[in-house]
Scaffold this motif. Structure first.
Motif, PDB file in Angstrom:
ATOM      1  N   LYS A  97       0.822  -1.208   0.000  1.00  0.00           N
ATOM      2  CA  LYS A  97       0.000   0.000   0.000  1.00  0.00           C
ATOM      3  C   LYS A  97       0.854   1.254   0.000  1.00  0.00           C
ATOM      4  O   LYS A  97       0.527   2.250  -0.640  1.00  0.00           O
ATOM      5  N   ARG A  98       1.975   1.214   0.715  1.00  0.00           N
ATOM      6  CA  ARG A  98       2.852   2.375   0.809  1.00  0.00           C
ATOM      7  C   ARG A  98       3.956   2.364  -0.239  1.00  0.00           C
ATOM      8  O   ARG A  98       4.858   3.195  -0.204  1.00  0.00           O
ATOM      9  N   GLU A  99       3.889   1.362  -1.149  1.00  0.00           N
ATOM     10  CA  GLU A  99       4.859   1.257  -2.242  1.00  0.00           C
ATOM     11  C   GLU A  99       6.288   1.210  -1.706  1.00  0.00           C
ATOM     12  O   GLU A  99       7.197   1.834  -2.266  1.00  0.00           O
ATOM     13  N   MET A 100       6.476   0.465  -0.628  1.00  0.00           N
ATOM     14  CA  MET A 100       7.808   0.328  -0.019  1.00  0.00           C
ATOM     15  C   MET A 100       8.656  -0.669  -0.810  1.00  0.00           C
ATOM     16  O   MET A 100       8.132  -1.642  -1.358  1.00  0.00           O
ATOM     17  N   LYS A 101       9.962  -0.423  -0.857  1.00  0.00           N
ATOM     18  CA  LYS A 101      10.873  -1.284  -1.617  1.00  0.00           C
ATOM     19  C   LYS A 101      12.090  -1.650  -0.782  1.00  0.00           C
ATOM     20  O   LYS A 101      12.692  -0.794  -0.140  1.00  0.00           O
ATOM     21  N   GLY A 102      12.420  -2.944  -0.804  1.00  0.00           N
ATOM     22  CA  GLY A 102      13.633  -3.413  -0.144  1.00  0.00           C
ATOM     23  C   GLY A 102      14.776  -3.445  -1.136  1.00  0.00           C
ATOM     24  O   GLY A 102      14.699  -2.843  -2.214  1.00  0.00           O
ATOM     25  N   ASN A 103      15.845  -4.178  -0.802  1.00  0.00           N
ATOM     26  CA  ASN A 103      16.992  -4.212  -1.707  1.00  0.00           C
ATOM     27  C   ASN A 103      16.737  -5.065  -2.956  1.00  0.00           C
ATOM     28  O   ASN A 103      17.591  -5.158  -3.835  1.00  0.00           O
ATOM     29  N   GLN A 104      15.561  -5.702  -3.018  1.00  0.00           N
ATOM     30  CA  GLN A 104      15.168  -6.435  -4.221  1.00  0.00           C
ATOM     31  C   GLN A 104      13.877  -5.869  -4.812  1.00  0.00           C
ATOM     32  O   GLN A 104      13.139  -6.548  -5.511  1.00  0.00           O
ATOM     33  N   GLY A 105      13.631  -4.602  -4.509  1.00  0.00           N
ATOM     34  CA  GLY A 105      12.459  -3.932  -5.052  1.00  0.00           C
ATOM     35  C   GLY A 105      11.214  -4.156  -4.217  1.00  0.00           C
ATOM     36  O   GLY A 105      11.280  -4.570  -3.056  1.00  0.00           O
ATOM     37  N   GLY A 106      10.046  -3.866  -4.840  1.00  0.00           N
ATOM     38  CA  GLY A 106       8.773  -4.059  -4.163  1.00  0.00           C
ATOM     39  C   GLY A 106       8.370  -5.514  -4.106  1.00  0.00           C
ATOM     40  O   GLY A 106       9.118  -6.403  -4.533  1.00  0.00           O
ATOM     41  N   TRP A 107       7.157  -5.780  -3.619  1.00  0.00           N
ATOM     42  CA  TRP A 107       6.685  -7.144  -3.421  1.00  0.00           C
ATOM     43  C   TRP A 107       6.690  -7.943  -4.727  1.00  0.00           C
ATOM     44  O   TRP A 107       7.216  -9.055  -4.786  1.00  0.00           O
ATOM     45  N   LYS A 108       6.135  -7.379  -5.792  1.00  0.00           N
ATOM     46  CA  LYS A 108       6.089  -8.105  -7.064  1.00  0.00           C
ATOM     47  C   LYS A 108       7.481  -8.279  -7.670  1.00  0.00           C
ATOM     48  O   LYS A 108       7.777  -9.310  -8.284  1.00  0.00           O
ATOM     49  N   ASP A 109       8.329  -7.269  -7.507  1.00  0.00           N
ATOM     50  CA  ASP A 109       9.713  -7.396  -7.993  1.00  0.00           C
ATOM     51  C   ASP A 109      10.416  -8.533  -7.261  1.00  0.00           C
ATOM     52  O   ASP A 109      11.148  -9.332  -7.863  1.00  0.00           O
ATOM     53  N   ALA A 122      10.841 -13.748   4.056  1.00  0.00           N
ATOM     54  CA  ALA A 122      12.006 -13.510   3.197  1.00  0.00           C
ATOM     55  C   ALA A 122      11.923 -12.134   2.541  1.00  0.00           C
ATOM     56  O   ALA A 122      12.927 -11.417   2.415  1.00  0.00           O
ATOM     57  N   PHE A 123      10.720 -11.750   2.122  1.00  0.00           N
ATOM     58  CA  PHE A 123      10.540 -10.425   1.519  1.00  0.00           C
ATOM     59  C   PHE A 123      10.815  -9.327   2.535  1.00  0.00           C
ATOM     60  O   PHE A 123      11.531  -8.357   2.253  1.00  0.00           O
ATOM     61  N   LEU A 124      10.273  -9.462   3.725  1.00  0.00           N
ATOM     62  CA  LEU A 124      10.435  -8.419   4.746  1.00  0.00           C
ATOM     63  C   LEU A 124      11.892  -8.288   5.187  1.00  0.00           C
ATOM     64  O   LEU A 124      12.323  -7.208   5.593  1.00  0.00           O
TER      65      LEU A 124
END
Length: 519
Positions: free
Chosen positions: A22-34, A60-62
């Motif tokens: 919802k907040r369009e947050m991105k980790g070091n591998q991008g967003g959730w779909k990335d 793993a995503f978080l």
């Protein structure tokens, strides 16, 4: 943090991932779909519903997030669950002594949206976090305080608190203050708030002053009551653990849980009175009293928490008398919209939970549908249809102040020719408060779901047009520069030609003089 995520239940992880989406947050591998495309070569992002993924995938995503601000947000969601678990555990250990007030707190905390809506960035500077005591005496407190706020639109697209009211169980006013905003205001949204810039002349009360007052009022485990209370707490920058949200406690009959009753409808069906006359602005003192009355009615008489959903023809006609104006530059005030759109109308400014920074949306509300249609037809702009078949125009403007730009204007009804083709895609108009809506950007009207459905699509289309306009502007600018360069070259050529002519003339003179001397 990794340890907390690893030990969290799946439903908690699902909520955190949905919040990150919802907040369009991105980790070091991008967003959730990335992340899914990288992590799952077989299904990729085709299976993107977090609830359908295993806890290991969610964790793993978080764990791809390392920024401090992101981790603080996740920690806040976990804290909300911890707060909920503490209340539920207390209820189990003292089920026989649970008071009606405590039950409403529990119902609020049990709502699936609670961890998302009440996950405030309270780690940021300026936030007040009230004491989270687990002592039996505090947990058993039945004292209540209802609060309601009015907010104005700032020049950065966020909201600023401009008035706050609080009443106790006996509806005695405990706090009623106009508040001096800390940011520049571009729109006081007077049609909704009833507040003008003049009302704030000479006001010295600050947000910090309000926080100090409420800190005293909320001591000893007092329960805070409100309707869509998280919006008020966000404006107040207060994080309070014991809350009763009447938008959570009551619901529509036979409607999805994300369709929340408006405060006006609850007053009508539960309390039996009209909260405000049609077209009248909000009064936060009246709204605070209404929220308290609803809580008391539930506590003392255990009224049904389900109310009927009634779609009235008159209400639909009111909805059709609107134009949705979106992608409006924040430098353009609601008064300026009258210079872009013709006709007599009032403006209801809307703000997003996540501000877009330099843009905002609004409704232009006319006397009737015919007036709205005439105003739309008079607009000079690129005509198209949104994904639901509703006509919209991309309008370019230049104000007397020198401000220029573009915005989108969308009709709230399809053309007759579109109705049969798009009937299956049309979402019904609802008198409700959808998830994530900013509380003070509504007037208890229908069409909030419609606006949520269309704004993203129409904004994307307008975004494409705006990008195309910017590209054309850049090309024109480049061509202008090229033309300027060509003009400069032509000028230099003429100067060189003149100098060549002068040199030729001088050579002739030299030759003539040489001949004379030879003679």
């Amino acid at each position: 943090m990794d340890g907390m995520i690893a030990s969290a239940k799946k439903d908690v992880l699902v909520e955190i991932v949905k919040l990150a989406q919802k907040r369009e947050m991105k980790g070091n591998q991008g967003g959730w779909k990335d992340f899914l495309k990288f992590y799952d070569k077989k299904f990729g992002s085709s299976l993107s519903d977090p609830a359908k993924r295993s806890a290991d995938v969610l964790a793993a995503f978080l764990k791809t997030f390392s920024q401090k601000e992101d981790l603080k947000i996740f920690e806040k969601v976990l804290q909300c669950h911890s707060n909920r678990d503490a209340v539920l555990e207390f209820q189990k250990s003292s089920a026989d002594t649970e008071s009606p007030e405590q039950r409403l707190v529990r119902l609020t905390l049990e709502n699936p949206q609670y961890p998302v809506d009440y996950s405030f960035p309270s780690h940021e500077e300026g936030w007040l976090i009230t004491k989270r005591s687990k002592k039996s005496k505090v947990m058993q407190s039945t004292e209540m305080l209802a609060v309601d706020c009015e907010m104005a639109l700032c020049d950065d697209g966020t909201e600023a608190l401009i008035r706050v009211c609080a009443v106790d169980r006996n509806l005695k006013v405990k706090l009623d203050e106009f508040v001096k905003p800390s940011k520049a205001i571009v729109d006081y949204r007077t049609d909704i708030t009833g507040i003008t810039a003049t009302d704030l002349d000479g006001v010295t009360c600050s947000l910090a002053d309000v926080q100090r007052s409420l800190k005293k009022l909320l001591s000893h485990g007092k329960i805070l009551v409100g309707h869509s209370l998280y919006n008020d707490l966000r404006a107040l920058q207060i994080d309070h653990p014991r809350v009763i949200d009447t938008a959570y406690v009551f619901k529509y009959r036979d409607e999805p849980p994300n369709r929340r009753p408006s405060l006006s409808n609850l007053c009508k069906f539960v309390l039996g009175f009209e909260l405000r006359k049609k077209g009248s602005p909000h009064n936060c003192l009246d709204d605070a009293c209404a929220a308290m009355k609803l809580a008391i009615e539930k506590v003392e008489h255990d009224v049904d928490n389900v109310i009927p959903f009634v779609r009235e023809k008159v209400q639909e006609e009111v909805q059709m008398a609107k134009l949705l104006v979106h992608r409006v530059p924040v430098v353009v005030s609601s008064e300026d919209l009258h210079k872009v759109i013709s006709g007599e109308f009032t403006v209801e400014v809307k703000t997003n939970k996540k501000p877009r920074g330099d843009r905002y949306s609004a409704f232009a509300i006319f006397e009737n549908q015919q007036a709205a249609t005439e105003a739309f037809e008079k607009l000079d702009g690129i005509l198209e249809k949104d994904t639901s078949g509703r006509p919209q125009k991309l309008v370019s403007f230049e104000l007397d102040t020198g401000v220029s730009g573009s915005l989108c204007v969308c009709k709230m009804a399809r053309h007759d020719s579109c109705k049969s083709n798009n009937a299956s895609t049309k979402r019904p108009l609802q008198d409700e408060e959808p998830l994530g809506e900013s509380k003070k950007s509504r007037t208890d009207h229908q069409g909030e779901e419609l606006e949520k459905t269309n704004t993203t699509a129409t904004s994307d289309q307008c975004e494409t047009h705006l990008k195309e306009i910017e590209r054309l502007k850049r090309e024109l600018s480049q061509r202008d520069q090229e033309i300027a360069n060509l003009k400069e070259i032509e000028l230099l050529k003429r100067e060189l030609s003149q100098r060549d002519q002068e040199i030729a003339n001088l050579n002739k003179i030299v030759v003539a003089l040489t001949r004379k001397q030879g003679l």
